[in-house]
Design an enzyme around this catalytic site. Structure first.
Site, PDB file in Angstrom:
ATOM      1  CE  LYS A   1      12.309   2.111  -3.334  1.00  0.00           C
ATOM      2  NZ  LYS A   1      11.877   1.911  -4.745  1.00  0.00           N
TER       3      LYS A   1
ATOM      4  NE  ARG B   1      13.390   8.452  -5.232  1.00  0.00           N
ATOM      5  CZ  ARG B   1      12.332   7.790  -4.734  1.00  0.00           C
ATOM      6  NH1 ARG B   1      12.149   7.696  -3.449  1.00  0.00           N
ATOM      7  NH2 ARG B   1      11.472   7.228  -5.543  1.00  0.00           N
TER       8      ARG B   1
ATOM      9  NE  ARG C   1       3.294   1.983  -7.342  1.00  0.00           N
ATOM     10  CZ  ARG C   1       4.515   2.430  -7.022  1.00  0.00           C
ATOM     11  NH1 ARG C   1       5.247   1.801  -6.121  1.00  0.00           N
ATOM     12  NH2 ARG C   1       5.010   3.491  -7.635  1.00  0.00           N
TER      13      ARG C   1
ATOM     14  NE  ARG D   1       2.916   6.648  -6.480  1.00  0.00           N
ATOM     15  CZ  ARG D   1       4.155   6.348  -6.093  1.00  0.00           C
ATOM     16  NH1 ARG D   1       4.369   5.421  -5.165  1.00  0.00           N
ATOM     17  NH2 ARG D   1       5.181   6.969  -6.634  1.00  0.00           N
TER      18      ARG D   1
ATOM     19  NE  ARG E   1       7.845   7.385 -10.325  1.00  0.00           N
ATOM     20  CZ  ARG E   1       6.941   6.449 -10.063  1.00  0.00           C
ATOM     21  NH1 ARG E   1       5.919   6.270 -10.857  1.00  0.00           N
ATOM     22  NH2 ARG E   1       7.077   5.705  -9.000  1.00  0.00           N
TER      23      ARG E   1
HETATM   24  P1  ADP Z   1       8.581   4.847  -5.893  1.00  0.00           P
HETATM   25  O1  ADP Z   1       7.368   4.038  -5.555  1.00  0.00           O
HETATM   26  O2  ADP Z   1       8.784   5.134  -7.305  1.00  0.00           O
HETATM   27  O3  ADP Z   1       9.828   4.343  -5.246  1.00  0.00           O
HETATM   28  P2  ADP Z   1       8.122   7.053  -4.064  1.00  0.00           P
HETATM   29  O4  ADP Z   1       6.759   6.884  -3.527  1.00  0.00           O
HETATM   30  O5  ADP Z   1       9.253   6.644  -3.204  1.00  0.00           O
HETATM   31  O6  ADP Z   1       8.224   6.340  -5.460  1.00  0.00           O
HETATM   32  O7  ADP Z   1       8.341   8.568  -4.486  1.00  0.00           O
HETATM   33  C1  ADP Z   1       7.396   9.278  -5.251  1.00  0.00           C
HETATM   34  C2  ADP Z   1       7.965  10.647  -5.628  1.00  0.00           C
HETATM   35  O8  ADP Z   1       8.260  11.386  -4.429  1.00  0.00           O
HETATM   36  C3  ADP Z   1       9.283  10.600  -6.389  1.00  0.00           C
HETATM   37  O9  ADP Z   1       9.101  10.437  -7.778  1.00  0.00           O
HETATM   38  C4  ADP Z   1       9.872  11.976  -6.037  1.00  0.00           C
HETATM   39  O10 ADP Z   1       9.249  13.011  -6.775  1.00  0.00           O
HETATM   40  C5  ADP Z   1       9.463  12.140  -4.579  1.00  0.00           C
HETATM   41  N1  ADP Z   1      10.483  11.611  -3.632  1.00  0.00           N
HETATM   42  C6  ADP Z   1      10.336  10.563  -2.778  1.00  0.00           C
HETATM   43  N2  ADP Z   1      11.452  10.362  -2.067  1.00  0.00           N
HETATM   44  C7  ADP Z   1      12.346  11.307  -2.483  1.00  0.00           C
HETATM   45  C8  ADP Z   1      13.697  11.616  -2.149  1.00  0.00           C
HETATM   46  N3  ADP Z   1      14.379  10.916  -1.216  1.00  0.00           N
HETATM   47  N4  ADP Z   1      14.299  12.651  -2.783  1.00  0.00           N
HETATM   48  C9  ADP Z   1      13.638  13.371  -3.714  1.00  0.00           C
HETATM   49  N5  ADP Z   1      12.368  13.124  -4.083  1.00  0.00           N
HETATM   50  C10 ADP Z   1      11.719  12.110  -3.477  1.00  0.00           C
HETATM   51  P1  ADP Z   2       8.450   0.460  -4.619  1.00  0.00           P
HETATM   52  O1  ADP Z   2       8.047   0.845  -3.224  1.00  0.00           O
HETATM   53  O2  ADP Z   2       9.857  -0.055  -4.704  1.00  0.00           O
HETATM   54  O3  ADP Z   2       8.166   1.523  -5.635  1.00  0.00           O
HETATM   55  P2  ADP Z   2       6.132  -1.352  -4.460  1.00  0.00           P
HETATM   56  O4  ADP Z   2       6.379  -2.117  -3.209  1.00  0.00           O
HETATM   57  O5  ADP Z   2       5.107  -0.296  -4.451  1.00  0.00           O
HETATM   58  O6  ADP Z   2       7.535  -0.786  -5.045  1.00  0.00           O
HETATM   59  O7  ADP Z   2       5.780  -2.418  -5.600  1.00  0.00           O
HETATM   60  C1  ADP Z   2       5.501  -2.010  -6.948  1.00  0.00           C
HETATM   61  C2  ADP Z   2       4.410  -2.904  -7.554  1.00  0.00           C
HETATM   62  O8  ADP Z   2       4.915  -4.234  -7.718  1.00  0.00           O
HETATM   63  C3  ADP Z   2       3.161  -3.054  -6.688  1.00  0.00           C
HETATM   64  O9  ADP Z   2       2.055  -3.122  -7.537  1.00  0.00           O
HETATM   65  C4  ADP Z   2       3.374  -4.385  -5.947  1.00  0.00           C
HETATM   66  O10 ADP Z   2       2.138  -5.011  -5.635  1.00  0.00           O
HETATM   67  C5  ADP Z   2       4.150  -5.196  -6.974  1.00  0.00           C
HETATM   68  N1  ADP Z   2       5.127  -6.139  -6.403  1.00  0.00           N
HETATM   69  C6  ADP Z   2       5.896  -5.974  -5.295  1.00  0.00           C
HETATM   70  N2  ADP Z   2       6.691  -7.047  -5.085  1.00  0.00           N
HETATM   71  C7  ADP Z   2       6.433  -7.914  -6.119  1.00  0.00           C
HETATM   72  C8  ADP Z   2       6.943  -9.208  -6.490  1.00  0.00           C
HETATM   73  N3  ADP Z   2       7.884  -9.822  -5.782  1.00  0.00           N
HETATM   74  N4  ADP Z   2       6.450  -9.777  -7.601  1.00  0.00           N
HETATM   75  C9  ADP Z   2       5.485  -9.166  -8.343  1.00  0.00           C
HETATM   76  N5  ADP Z   2       4.966  -7.955  -8.053  1.00  0.00           N
HETATM   77  C10 ADP Z   2       5.434  -7.328  -6.952  1.00  0.00           C
END
Ligand code: ADP
Ligand code: ADP
Ligand code: ZN
Length: 216
Positions: free
Chosen positions: A13, A88, A127, A160, A171
């Site tokens: 995302k 979420r 990541r 992270r 998660r």
């Molecule tokens: P991911 O890369 O797993 O999608 P995020 O960076 O979006 O993770 O979120 C990291 C953490 O921040 C989550 O595990 C949660 O603890 C908190 N968080 C983020 N967005 C939300 C939300 N909309 N509602 C509740 N907690 C959230």
């Molecule tokens: P989210 O925001 O949904 O948690 P991220 O955009 O941070 O996910 O991506 C999670 C991990 O996967 C990162 O290390 C990123 O570089 C990698 N990644 C993202 N898109 C792809 C893809 N299409 N193929 C392989 N790896 C990817």
């Protein structure tokens, strides 16, 4: 363009939202980034959120809803946005609908990133994130040109704390229990568009452009 990106942790995302927000000229509103900034700055929000984030649990709905109500009222968000990591829960989705309706707005599309669990585990544990600009890399599939250094800004890359394998598993469970019900919710509102989130980043981006086309 008013779009929400929905999908499990690691679905891609943030990677896609950062590029598309620039392309579409709308802000990228990532609750995870906002919360990590608050934790780093030691604000009241950060203190309230930290222990949940460390465990891979969701931060309470009222905290997130207040944060996003305020953020969506800012001038730059009135012409559109990409939501990344929000809503979420069903309660967050309902609150979002109300907040937007108050100003005559509505979501145009919810794009769901479909990725297998094995791939999510691989992505999350490999990541790396830029401390300075939040750009995201992967040790294997999207490495930076210079180990440990951000291509875009020269900042330092870090892992992270919640990307450790144990927290990642929690998660993914939290996602299944609390966030996956949003698929049916948005299907019911005829807003859900599913994109296959595996394969080259460019190809996925094209699929998202098409899926979000309805939101223009
Ligand atoms: P991911 O890369 O797993 O999608 P995020 O960076 O979006 O993770 O979120 C990291 C953490 O921040 C989550 O595990 C949660 O603890 C908190 N968080 C983020 N967005 C939300 C939300 N909309 N509602 C509740 N907690 C959230
Ligand atoms: P989210 O925001 O949904 O948690 P991220 O955009 O941070 O996910 O991506 C999670 C991990 O996967 C990162 O290390 C990123 O570089 C990698 N990644 C993202 N898109 C792809 C893809 N299409 N193929 C392989 N790896 C990817
Ligand atoms: Zn950077």
């Amino acid at each position: 363009m008013r779009v929400a990106f929905l999908g499990p942790p690691g679905a891609g995302k943030g990677t896609q939202a950062r590029e598309l927000a620039r392309e579409w000229g709308v802000p990228h509103l990532a609750t995870g980034d906002m919360l990590r900034e608050a934790v780093a700055a030691g604000t009241r929000l950060g203190l309230a959120a930290q222990r949940y984030m460390e465990q891979g649990a969701l931060v309470p709905d009222d905290v997130i809803i207040d944060l996003m109500r305020e953020r969506l009222a800012a001038a730059d968000a009135t012409k559109g946005f990409i939501l990344d990591g929000f809503p979420r829960t069903i309660a967050q989705a309902e609150a979002l609908g109300k907040v937007l309706a108050e100003t005559g707005q509505a979501l145009g599309a919810v794009v769901f990133f479909d990725v297998s669990e094995a791939e999510l585990l691989r992505r999350l544990t490999g990541r790396r994130v830029c401390r300075q600009c939040q750009a995201t890399y992967h040790l294997v599939s999207a490495p930076p040109a210079k180990t440990g250094i951000c291509d875009k800004c020269g900042g330092e890359l870090y892992q992270r704390e919640d990307d450790s394998e144990k927290t990642v598993r929690n998660r993914l469970e939290v996602y299944t229990r609390q966030t996956a019900p949003l698929l049916d919710y948005y299907r019911g509102h005829s807003l859900l568009r599913t994109v296959r989130g595996e394969g080259p980043i460019d190809g996925i981006r094209r699929a998202i452009r098409e899926a979000a086309g309805d939101a223009r």
